[in-house]
Structure formats: C-alpha cells, structure tokens
Design a protein around this motif. Structure first.
Motif, PDB file in Angstrom:
ATOM      1  N   ASP A   1       0.610  -1.033   0.021  1.00  0.00           N
ATOM      2  CA  ASP A   1      -0.410   0.241  -0.104  1.00  0.00           C
ATOM      3  C   ASP A   1       0.710   0.948  -0.151  1.00  0.00           C
ATOM      4  O   ASP A   1       1.779   1.433   1.148  1.00  0.00           O
ATOM      5  CB  ASP A   1      -1.210   0.227   1.212  1.00  0.00           C
ATOM      6  CG  ASP A   1      -1.641   1.361   1.308  1.00  0.00           C
ATOM      7  OD1 ASP A   1      -2.433   1.441   0.222  1.00  0.00           O
ATOM      8  OD2 ASP A   1      -1.954   1.497   2.472  1.00  0.00           O
TER       9      ASP A   1
ATOM     10  N   SER B   1       0.188   6.013  -0.538  1.00  0.00           N
ATOM     11  CA  SER B   1      -0.305   7.015  -0.279  1.00  0.00           C
ATOM     12  C   SER B   1       0.615   8.252  -0.598  1.00  0.00           C
ATOM     13  O   SER B   1       1.553   8.431   0.543  1.00  0.00           O
ATOM     14  CB  SER B   1      -1.609   7.082   0.398  1.00  0.00           C
ATOM     15  OG  SER B   1      -2.065   8.022   0.202  1.00  0.00           O
TER      16      SER B   1
ATOM     17  N   THR C   1       4.721  10.938   1.443  1.00  0.00           N
ATOM     18  CA  THR C   1       4.344  10.113   1.095  1.00  0.00           C
ATOM     19  C   THR C   1       4.241   8.713   2.179  1.00  0.00           C
ATOM     20  O   THR C   1       5.482   8.813   3.396  1.00  0.00           O
ATOM     21  CB  THR C   1       5.528   9.030  -0.393  1.00  0.00           C
ATOM     22  OG1 THR C   1       4.769  10.405  -1.253  1.00  0.00           O
ATOM     23  CG2 THR C   1       4.582   7.970  -0.567  1.00  0.00           C
TER      24      THR C   1
ATOM     25  N   GLU D   1      -3.125   6.368   4.902  1.00  0.00           N
ATOM     26  CA  GLU D   1      -3.485   7.557   4.285  1.00  0.00           C
ATOM     27  C   GLU D   1      -2.434   8.563   3.946  1.00  0.00           C
ATOM     28  O   GLU D   1      -2.887   9.029   5.176  1.00  0.00           O
ATOM     29  CB  GLU D   1      -4.916   7.720   4.140  1.00  0.00           C
ATOM     30  CG  GLU D   1      -5.890   6.573   3.800  1.00  0.00           C
ATOM     31  CD  GLU D   1      -5.818   6.774   1.827  1.00  0.00           C
ATOM     32  OE1 GLU D   1      -6.287   7.478   1.842  1.00  0.00           O
ATOM     33  OE2 GLU D   1      -5.685   5.859   1.297  1.00  0.00           O
TER      34      GLU D   1
ATOM     35  N   THR E   1      -9.980   6.520   3.914  1.00  0.00           N
ATOM     36  CA  THR E   1      -9.542   7.333   3.225  1.00  0.00           C
ATOM     37  C   THR E   1      -9.041   8.824   3.796  1.00  0.00           C
ATOM     38  O   THR E   1     -10.329   9.116   4.510  1.00  0.00           O
ATOM     39  CB  THR E   1     -10.550   7.768   2.144  1.00  0.00           C
ATOM     40  OG1 THR E   1      -9.512   8.522   1.032  1.00  0.00           O
ATOM     41  CG2 THR E   1     -11.625   8.698   2.406  1.00  0.00           C
TER      42      THR E   1
END
Length: 307
Positions: free
Chosen positions: A17, A19, A25, A78, A131
């Motif tokens: 994963d 994001s 980041t 996230e 999110t």
C-alpha cells in the motif's frame, strides 16, 4: 504488491500500500510495517506528518519505529494534506500530524509527532475502509457499514447536513456519523478529495458530499446503465470506473483534470470519450490531475476496490 529492486531505499521490501499527500508519502509492506518520507515540519504549518517523533524531513523511506516497537501491524496508510492516518490489522485507526481543525480525531487540536489511536468511537468498532482528505478523515466500520468522519467541515465534507452558513472554523474533533440519508446501504469503496467525499454502495450507486454543493450525501445514478466498481477523488473533482472499463468524471475541470478537453465545471458524471476503445482497469486522482491503468483486451485485470 510491489517488490522493490536492490539499490533502492526499500530494497527487498514488498510494498502492499502507498499513499501520496501534498508534502509526504507513506507506504506499508507485507509484514505490516509502515514507512514515511517527505517534509516533516516547518513548511506551511506541516508538523509531524511522518510519525517519526520529530519535525525533521526524510529524503528516503524510513520505518515508523513506534508501530514496530509496539508490535502494531499496519495494513493501510493514507496521507492527507497535513496529517497521516493508519489502519491496523485489528481495525483500529491511528493518526499523526498537524492537529488544527480536529483532523487527528483525538478530541483536541494539538499536534502529534508520533501516531496515536483515535479512541472516541463506539466500543469494539472495527474499521474496514479508510481515506484521508485535505483536513479530514473518513472511515467505514466493518459490521454494518456505517461511515464516520472527523476534521474540518467548512464545506460539508463530513456529510453532517446543516446550512450554507458554515464558516471556515467548522469542524469535528472526534468521529461523527455521516448523515443517515444513506440508510443501511453498505459502501464498497470510499475516497476523499480536498473538501469532499465520494462513495460507492453495494447496489452500484455513487454518493457525493462536500465542496459546499451537497452538505449531506447526494446520490448519482446516471452512468448509462453501467455497473460502477470503483471511485476516486481529486482536489475538487471525482471519478468513477465501470466494470467494462469506462471512466466517468465530474467536478471542477480548471486543470483539465476531467479529461474532456476543456476546463469547464461538470456537475453530472460524464464519460471520458478520449478513452473509448481502451480497457481501463484502475483509476487514481491527484490534486489536479488523474491517471488510469489500461490493459490489452482479453487480459483479466479488472480493478477491485480495496478493503
């Protein structure tokens, strides 16, 4: 899953994963470890978004030690505008970063240099989706599919309803349920932009709220009869992907982000004609741009919403 080649900062690490935020980041590997890099503080009010316990920036992926030390397994991360949210294998949520507008969900507005748990939720609540938006976070709980949000609410991005008189200081510093106009529908995908959210329910309907357009979830069903399987959100625009590989966009097009060859604002979903004939299997939105993944006809790689 991405296995990073030798010689890079994540050499030998399988990333599951990743994001990207405005200034940093975050990534998660297949062992439940989280990494962060970018600006750590001292720039436009950014403080502690990397979760390393200080305000220093990192120019390469760096393990977030607190999770590893406490044996907390991370499954999703996230990156928001000035905060970061993490979901654990047990369905808990941790946040770190700049605390103004209640974006960390801890009942206060102080900054956190190390990820801390979001505790103001119903007992035994387990999160299945998460999110992060500009200054807020949206989650879905696993059992009944209820949506919760916290953080800045100046444009209705928390889906609480209310009036257009909301000011720039409107906020919720603990998780609150999104307006129950959605009813008992369960979401299969959620996404957050700078000041809005978009969600896909299990009947294929797309819901949107925020940007001072819809202060509570508003349902969109005009997709030409196509079955929608994924949604995405940019700064002030949204996108949807159908099962047969068609892409629909709506919102502000001032950076050509909608893909329709013009900058005008579009209030209803419109198919991106330039992609006609291509099999799109995944979509992603940045702040002012969008990207898609295309496969050759016959390849079986249809994107599925992440859990």
């Amino acid at each position: 899953t991405v296995a990073v080649d030798d010689g890079e900062a994540l050499a030998g690490v399988s990333v599951v994963d990743v994001s990207c935020g405005a200034y940093h980041t975050v990534a998660v590997d297949d062992g439940g470890r989280a990494y962060a890099w970018g600006i750590g503080g001292g720039w436009r009010g950014v403080t502690g978004v990397l979760g390393h316990g200080d305000k220093e920036g990192r120019d390469e992926p760096t393990l977030i030690a607190s999770f590893a030390e406490d044996d907390v397994e991370i499954v999703r991360a996230e990156a928001g505008y000035k905060h970061t949210a993490f979901m654990t294998s047990l369905g808990d949520v941790y946040c770190c970063g700049t605390g103004e507008y209640g974006r960390l969900g801890n009942g206060a507005s102080f900054d956190q240099l190390v990820p801390g748990p979001v505790e103001f939720m119903e007992p035994d609540l387990e999160v299945s989706r998460m999110t992060a938006g500009g200054s807020f976070t949206l989650i879905e709980e696993a059992s009944e599919g209820k949506l919760y949000a916290w953080g800045k609410n100046d444009q209705g991005q928390l889906g609480q309803g209310a009036s257009m008189s909301m000011d720039i200081y409107s906020m919720e510093n603990i998780p609150v349920t999104v307006d129950n106009i959605i009813g008992d529908k369960k979401m299969v995908d959620i996404a957050a932009g700078h000041s809005h959210c978009v969600a896909l329910d299990d009947e294929g309907a797309v819901w949107l709220w925020g940007m001072k357009l819809h202060l509570e979830p508003f349902c969109f069903t005009e997709f030409g009869g196509k079955s929608i399987i994924k949604v995405a959100a940019g700064q002030n625009f949204s996108a949807a992907l159908s099962a047969d590989g068609r892409v629909y966009t709506m919102g502000h097009g001032n950076s050509w982000s909608l893909g329709h060859g013009e900058k005008k604002t579009i209030r209803q979903p419109q198919e991106v004609i330039a992609l006609t004939g291509l099999k799109v299997v995944d979509i992603a939105c940045g702040e002012r741009h969008m990207a898609v993944v295309v496969v050759e006809e016959g390849e079986d790689a249809v994107a599925e919403p992440e859990a």
